[in-house]
Design a protein around this motif. Structure first.
Motif, mmCIF file in Angstrom:
data_model
loop_
_atom_site.group_PDB
_atom_site.id
_atom_site.type_symbol
_atom_site.label_atom_id
_atom_site.label_comp_id
_atom_site.label_asym_id
_atom_site.label_seq_id
_atom_site.Cartn_x
_atom_site.Cartn_y
_atom_site.Cartn_z
ATOM 1 N N SER A 167 0.854 -1.201 0.000
ATOM 2 C CA SER A 167 0.000 0.000 0.000
ATOM 3 C C SER A 167 0.885 1.243 0.000
ATOM 4 N N ASP A 168 0.270 2.379 -0.336
ATOM 5 C CA ASP A 168 1.034 3.643 -0.296
ATOM 6 C C ASP A 168 1.582 3.886 1.107
ATOM 7 N N LEU A 169 0.783 3.562 2.123
ATOM 8 C CA LEU A 169 1.261 3.758 3.509
ATOM 9 C C LEU A 169 2.510 2.922 3.767
ATOM 10 N N GLN A 170 2.506 1.682 3.274
ATOM 11 C CA GLN A 170 3.676 0.810 3.483
ATOM 12 C C GLN A 170 4.891 1.321 2.713
ATOM 13 N N VAL A 171 4.662 1.818 1.501
ATOM 14 C CA VAL A 171 5.778 2.364 0.702
ATOM 15 C C VAL A 171 6.391 3.564 1.427
ATOM 16 N N VAL A 172 5.524 4.448 1.900
ATOM 17 C CA VAL A 172 6.016 5.663 2.583
ATOM 18 C C VAL A 172 6.700 5.276 3.902
ATOM 19 N N ALA A 173 6.129 4.295 4.601
ATOM 20 C CA ALA A 173 6.737 3.861 5.872
ATOM 21 C C ALA A 173 8.134 3.298 5.644
ATOM 22 N N ALA B 56 3.544 4.019 13.246
ATOM 23 C CA ALA B 56 3.435 2.645 13.758
ATOM 24 C C ALA B 56 3.901 1.662 12.684
ATOM 25 N N GLN B 57 3.478 1.925 11.434
ATOM 26 C CA GLN B 57 3.884 1.062 10.307
ATOM 27 C C GLN B 57 5.395 1.118 10.096
ATOM 28 N N ALA B 58 5.971 2.293 10.250
ATOM 29 C CA ALA B 58 7.401 2.461 9.934
ATOM 30 C C ALA B 58 8.297 1.955 11.051
ATOM 31 N N PHE B 59 7.859 2.182 12.303
ATOM 32 C CA PHE B 59 8.778 1.892 13.412
ATOM 33 C C PHE B 59 8.226 0.812 14.321
ATOM 34 N N ALA B 60 7.379 -0.012 13.776
ATOM 35 C CA ALA B 60 6.855 -1.216 14.444
ATOM 36 C C ALA B 60 6.361 -0.897 15.846
ATOM 37 N N GLY B 61 7.119 -1.430 16.855
ATOM 38 C CA GLY B 61 6.546 -1.391 18.191
ATOM 39 C C GLY B 61 6.570 -0.045 18.858
#
Ligand code: NAD
Ligand code: APR
Length: 257
Positions: free
Chosen positions: A2-8, A248-253
């Motif tokens: 997703s775009d969010l995942q690409v940006v993350a 949250a998506q980019a830096f996990a926990g």
């Protein structure tokens, strides 16, 4: 992805992130924007009567009362999850430059530091005549209703009227702030443009400069942004929802906000 995942993923790799904010980042704190369809300040008031030096010369009490009304709103407001996510992001990436068009202090109150204010601040009034900073602002401004006139204070040095410390239409932006913002845009890997309609120059040049310099440009806005090309993305939604999700998506926990 997703775009969010690409940006993350790009956020995780970024060395230098610029966050460029407009009135929309404070909308969820209850501070009205300027050009939103119903609630925008310029839909309700004529900037020609309130946001120009000529307007202040013509009717200083009307202009001062309006800005004190806005300052009272800001003092009552609280930073929202968008401000908090931006402050948290600065702790996650090697370098973050925060540039705002806003005249409120909600970024600072959320924990951001070294905020570059392109259009000044409601908390930095100065004398209209001698330009000296004025330190006598009331901690809790008389609750002026929008449009109620309030005589501006007088400068203790020269007796001139005190004006709001914001950049009005037709006025120059603080040169150093603009230069710092342009330099950061020119060398960042990713620019997050959050809550701005992008119609006011020279500020609106900043996201374009980042894109032209090879950075990824990401718009965070409920209104669709024209995201052309492979390096421009639009994450549709309110900043107070999108930015915590992005972190949250980019830096996990990481606990954000
Ligand atoms: P501009 O002054 O021509 O204004 C462009 C837009 O601002 C107009 O489309 C309108 O939306 C509004 N506007 C400006 N003056 C107005 C007026 N008298 N009555 C009604 N609407 C008016 O150009 P600009 O690019 O907006 O600003 C020029 C300088 O003023 C720049 O340095 C800019 O940073 C500074 N400034 C502009 C704004 C703004 O909202 N336009 C706000 C703060 C500072
Ligand atoms: N999250 C993200 N964006 C939002 C939200 C939200 N919750 N709510 C509104 N927005 C978007 C709107 O869709 C709009 O695109 O914020 C943007 C606000 O645009 P403007 O009202 O034009 O504010 P801004 O871009 O900051 O204006 C620039 O104009 O009059 C001047 O000095 C003033 O600094 C201001 C400049």
């Amino acid at each position: 992805m997703s775009d969010l995942q690409v940006v993350a993923a790009a956020l995780r790799r970024a060395r230098h992130v610029v966050v460029f904010t407009g009135a929309g980042v404070s909308a969820e704190s209850g501070i009205p924007t300027f050009r939103d369809a119903l609630s925008g300040l310029w839909q309700r008031f004529d900037p020609g009567d309130l946001a120009t030096a000529e307007a202040f010369r013509r009717d200083p009490a009307l202009v001062w009362g309006w800005y004190e009304w806005r300052r009272a709103q800001v003092l009552k407001a609280r930073p929202n999850p968008a401000h908090q996510a931006i402050a948290a992001l600065a702790r996650q990436v090697p370098k973050l430059t925060l540039v705002t068009q806003n005249v409120d202090d909600l970024h600072e109150r959320a924990g951001s530091s070294e905020v570059i204010h392109l259009h000044g601040s409601l908390h930095a009034p100065r004398c209209f005549a001698c330009a000296r900073p004025f330190a006598g602002l009331a901690a809790d401004p008389q609750e002026p209703a929008a449009g109620r006139r309030l005589e501006p204070p007088r400068c203790p040095h020269c007796g001139g009227r005190v004006r709001p410390g914001v950049v009005w239409f037709g006025e120059e932006l603080p040169a150093q702030a603009l230069q710092q913002a342009f330099a950061a845009a020119g060398e960042c890997d990713l620019l997050l443009s959050v809550g701005t309609s992008g119609v006011v120059y020279p500020a609106a040049r900043i996201p374009q400069l980042a894109l032209e310099s090879g950075a990824l440009l990401v718009h965070v806005n409920p209104q669709a942004a024209a995201a052309e090309g492979a390096r421009e993305y639009w994450l549709g939604g309110a900043a107070g929802l999108v930015l915590p999700q992005l972190l949250a998506q980019a830096f996990a926990g990481d606990v954000v906000g």
